[in-house]
Design an enzyme around this catalytic site. Structure first.
Site, PDB file in Angstrom:
ATOM      1  N   ARG A 106       0.859  -1.176   0.000  1.00  0.00           N
ATOM      2  CA  ARG A 106       0.000   0.000   0.000  1.00  0.00           C
ATOM      3  C   ARG A 106       0.900   1.232   0.000  1.00  0.00           C
ATOM      4  NH1 ARG A 106      -2.291  -3.470   4.005  1.00  0.00           N
ATOM      5  NH2 ARG A 106      -4.402  -4.191   3.468  1.00  0.00           N
TER       6      ARG A 106
ATOM      7  N   LYS B 174      -2.223  -1.785   7.880  1.00  0.00           N
ATOM      8  CA  LYS B 174      -3.665  -1.711   8.132  1.00  0.00           C
ATOM      9  C   LYS B 174      -4.080  -2.773   9.138  1.00  0.00           C
ATOM     10  CE  LYS B 174      -8.019  -1.362   5.595  1.00  0.00           C
ATOM     11  NZ  LYS B 174      -8.653  -1.434   4.262  1.00  0.00           N
TER      12      LYS B 174
ATOM     13  N   ARG C 178      -0.656  -2.548  -6.741  1.00  0.00           N
ATOM     14  CA  ARG C 178      -0.892  -3.600  -5.739  1.00  0.00           C
ATOM     15  C   ARG C 178      -1.879  -4.629  -6.291  1.00  0.00           C
ATOM     16  NH1 ARG C 178      -1.296  -4.854  -0.014  1.00  0.00           N
ATOM     17  NH2 ARG C 178      -3.450  -5.208   0.630  1.00  0.00           N
TER      18      ARG C 178
ATOM     19  N   HIS D 116      -4.489  -9.451   4.051  1.00  0.00           N
ATOM     20  CA  HIS D 116      -5.953  -9.478   4.163  1.00  0.00           C
ATOM     21  C   HIS D 116      -6.386 -10.338   5.350  1.00  0.00           C
ATOM     22  CE1 HIS D 116      -6.558  -8.530  -0.403  1.00  0.00           C
ATOM     23  NE2 HIS D 116      -6.305  -7.455   0.310  1.00  0.00           N
TER      24      HIS D 116
ATOM     25  N   TYR E 275      -9.700 -11.298  -6.763  1.00  0.00           N
ATOM     26  CA  TYR E 275      -8.721 -11.318  -7.861  1.00  0.00           C
ATOM     27  C   TYR E 275      -8.961 -12.480  -8.821  1.00  0.00           C
ATOM     28  CZ  TYR E 275      -6.401  -7.750  -5.143  1.00  0.00           C
ATOM     29  OH  TYR E 275      -6.137  -6.594  -4.457  1.00  0.00           O
TER      30      TYR E 275
END
Length: 347
Positions: free
Chosen positions: A204, A229, A297, A320, A329
């Site tokens: 990110r 995150k 990304r 994630h 994806y």
């Protein structure tokens, strides 16, 4: 910087005109707003006439309202609670702002008297009437649910507060050829290294800018991404190719505190400058798509999937929480789709 915003009619459409002295920082800021356009005829930048833009640019026609004294006290109390739970600064800002809008709407009603019907009314009369986005509504729901979970006396039934139906939007992905054009566009080693590292490790934007030289572990061949995150650490593999580029960069720039520093030693490279680096690369590469840094990304994850990498490993590399987030994806990978023969070919 002096500026003025004004409602105008342009080609029969209500727009917000932004007047300011020519300034590249402001031009970049306006360009980042969704639906922004330049009028060659009028010589101005203008934006869609939405409630969000009216608030952002302080259009006078929007009445300024504040929460009640009780509401202000509750917002401050909520902010202190979020701080004590160590929520990130951006999350605290998002949640307290969403709560401020909500309590402003009910500034004549005691907080303890607000119920589920009030939430529905707010959705219809405020969010939908002002054509605010589904993501704004979702943030509002998260804020309200969290806030009322900390309030002792309430008529709100948290489990009955519904969220907006999620839009199924596919991630934007570049081809490998397009990525190569972007990464090779810059002669400047620093700019080239920053963009290359985002793609090579699926970072990110904030993760790249908060890397330290010590986060590059050349002996183990990994980069350590700290407190990203969700306040999680994770690792990503460093290819030999990107490691050689990083070594050349380190010898040339000798960073101290941060791996990528701005003009002032010890300060991080700015997000705005990094966006400009990508913008110039796109221009040099002749790519006209509205590419953002996050596209690199997305492309990293999709290209890994097309190369046969297990989805569980991609989930770990991206950081994630849920595999469902990573599964998106599979919908943009063209590896299997391209092998399907269209019945049109048999005609």
């Amino acid at each position: 910087m002096n500026w003025k915003a004004q409602l105008i009619k342009h080609r029969g459409e209500s727009r917000i005109a932004i007047y300011f002295e020519k300034n590249q920082d402001w031009i970049d800021r306006i360009k980042q707003q969704e639906g922004s356009r330049w009028s060659q005829t009028l010589g101005i930048w203008h934006l869609p006439d939405t409630f969000e833009n009216r608030m952002l640019f302080q259009i006078a026609e929007v009445p300024i309202q504040l929460p009640s004294a009780e509401g202000i006290a509750q917002i401050q109390k909520f902010k202190c609670w979020l701080l004590s739970r160590r929520y990130s600064d951006s999350t605290i800002t998002t949640y307290t702002e969403a709560l401020r809008y909500f309590l402003t709407f009910y500034n004549e009603k005691p907080v303890a008297e607000i119920d589920n019907n009030d939430v529905i009314r707010y959705n219809n009369e405020y969010i939908l009437n002002n054509k605010l986005s589904g993501s704004f509504q979702n943030q509002m729901v998260s804020s309200i649910k969290l806030f009322f979970s900390t309030v002792r006396e309430t008529k709100i039934e948290l489990d009955k507060i519904h969220r907006p139906k999620r839009e199924k939007v596919l991630p934007n992905v570049l081809s490998k050829e397009e990525v190569k054009l972007i990464l090779n566009a810059h002669i400047n080693l620093k700019h080239k290294t920053m963009l290359s590292l985002i793609y090579a490790c699926g970072l990110r934007r904030s993760e790249l800018l908060h890397l330290k030289p010590t986060d590059i572990d050349s002996k183990r061949g990994i980069v350590i991404i700290r407190q990203s995150k969700g306040k999680k650490d994770r690792i990503a593999p460093l290819s030999g190719k990107i490691l050689l580029m990083l070594r050349d960069y380190y010898l040339a720039f000798k960073p101290t505190t941060w791996l990528f520093e701005g003009n002032t030693v010890g300060e991080t490279y700015s997000e705005k400058s990094l966006q400009s680096v990508l913008k110039h690369a796109l221009h040099k590469a002749g790519i006209t798509k509205p590419v953002s840094l996050h596209w690199l990304r997305h492309s990293f994850a999709t290209h890994l999937l097309e190369n046969g990498t297990d989805l569980r490993y991609i989930q770990e590399l991206l950081g994630h929480n849920s595999s469902k987030t990573t599964e998106i994806y599979t919908h943009v990978s063209t590896k299997n789709i391209q092998q399907i023969k269209s019945p049109f070919d048999d005609l």
